[in-house]
Design a protein around this motif. Structure first.
Motif, short mmCIF file in Angstrom:
data_model
loop_
_atom_site.label_atom_id
_atom_site.label_comp_id
_atom_site.label_asym_id
_atom_site.label_seq_id
_atom_site.Cartn_x
_atom_site.Cartn_y
_atom_site.Cartn_z
N LYS A 1 0.81 -1.22 0.00
CA LYS A 1 0.00 0.00 0.00
C LYS A 1 0.84 1.27 0.00
CE LYS A 1 -3.30 -2.53 2.90
NZ LYS A 1 -3.95 -2.57 4.24
N LYS B 1 3.26 3.97 -1.36
CA LYS B 1 3.69 4.47 -2.66
C LYS B 1 5.14 4.94 -2.55
CE LYS B 1 -0.93 5.90 -4.09
NZ LYS B 1 -1.80 7.04 -4.53
N LYS C 1 8.70 6.09 -4.69
CA LYS C 1 9.36 6.48 -5.94
C LYS C 1 10.73 5.82 -6.02
CE LYS C 1 7.17 11.04 -5.79
NZ LYS C 1 7.42 12.50 -5.71
#
Length: 234
Positions: A212, A214, A216
């Motif tokens: 879950k 996020k 980068k």
């Protein structure tokens, strides 16, 4: 005779026919045991004592070195062992663990997080990006369990939000305290606030929760750099 569960970390040659098995055991922590006759062509234990295996282990006390009486593999993590990418990730995790722990210091939480790390890796597909995230999670959890984690959130002097780490004095500083203390910039590392928040989020999660979060690609690189900094100063 002593029985315990263990995860095989490594195996290396010893004498003409024997091997030394390093493993992390549930009851005794990291131990090194002699596996007699393991290099013989018909050795029965060879498949059970492969690195990364979870085994039911029987230890026999010896005069000079304890040795393995029997070993039965509970899980061999075959998906990891047939995938070079996952082997590399698992190996990096094991090497990180070996650099932090000492012999004969048991910790149930370390055994559990290592087992979960290998289990979740084994469930991944080829070149799955989550493997890198699992490795970071495993490393941060290890540092936390062992008491080596650093809280980079607030300034060590005034408790304001910090953005700098003085690795010479092992302290975090805000902009104002950095100027007041007149610390040489050669001793300072600037820390991205997003990485501090990312680190907090990971430590509050479990493997299932990572899906879950996020993340980068740039954050993964910065987090790896932060973990390397912590590793070097402990």
């Amino acid at each position: 005779m002593i029985k315990t569960k263990a995860i095989v970390l490594s195996r290396r040659d010893c004498n003409d026919y024997d091997s030394l098995i390093s493993c992390y055991s549930l009851d005794f922590g990291k131990i090194c045991l002699l596996a007699k006759g393991l290099k013989r062509p018909k050795a029965k234990l060879v498949g059970h004592l492969e690195p990364l295996n979870i085994i039911d282990l029987m230890i026999i006390k010896g005069r000079e070195r304890d040795y393995i009486g029997s070993a039965i593999s509970e899980d061999s993590f075959l998906n990891i062992k047939t995938n070079y990418y996952l082997i590399d990730i698992a190996g990096r995790g094991i090497n990180f663990l070996n650099g932090l722990i000492f012999q004969n210091q048991a910790d149930y939480n370390i055994f559990l997080i290592l087992k979960d790390f290998l289990t979740e890796l084994n469930n991944l597909k080829d070149e799955d990006r989550e493997a890198e995230i699992y490795l970071i999670f495993f490393q941060l959890k290890l540092l936390d369990i062992l008491g080596y984690d650093f809280d980079f959130s607030n300034c060590s002097v005034c408790n304001k939000e910090s953005i700098y780490f003085n690795f010479f004095d092992k302290e975090v500083l805000c902009q104002d305290c950095l100027k007041t203390k007149n610390v040489s910039m050669t001793k300072i590392i600037k820390i991205d606030r997003s990485i501090i928040n990312f680190k907090k989020e990971i430590l509050q999660s479990n493997f299932k929760d990572l899906e879950k979060i996020k993340i980068k690609d740039g954050d993964l690189k910065k987090m790896n750099e932060l973990i390397e900094i912590i590793r070097k100063i402990i």
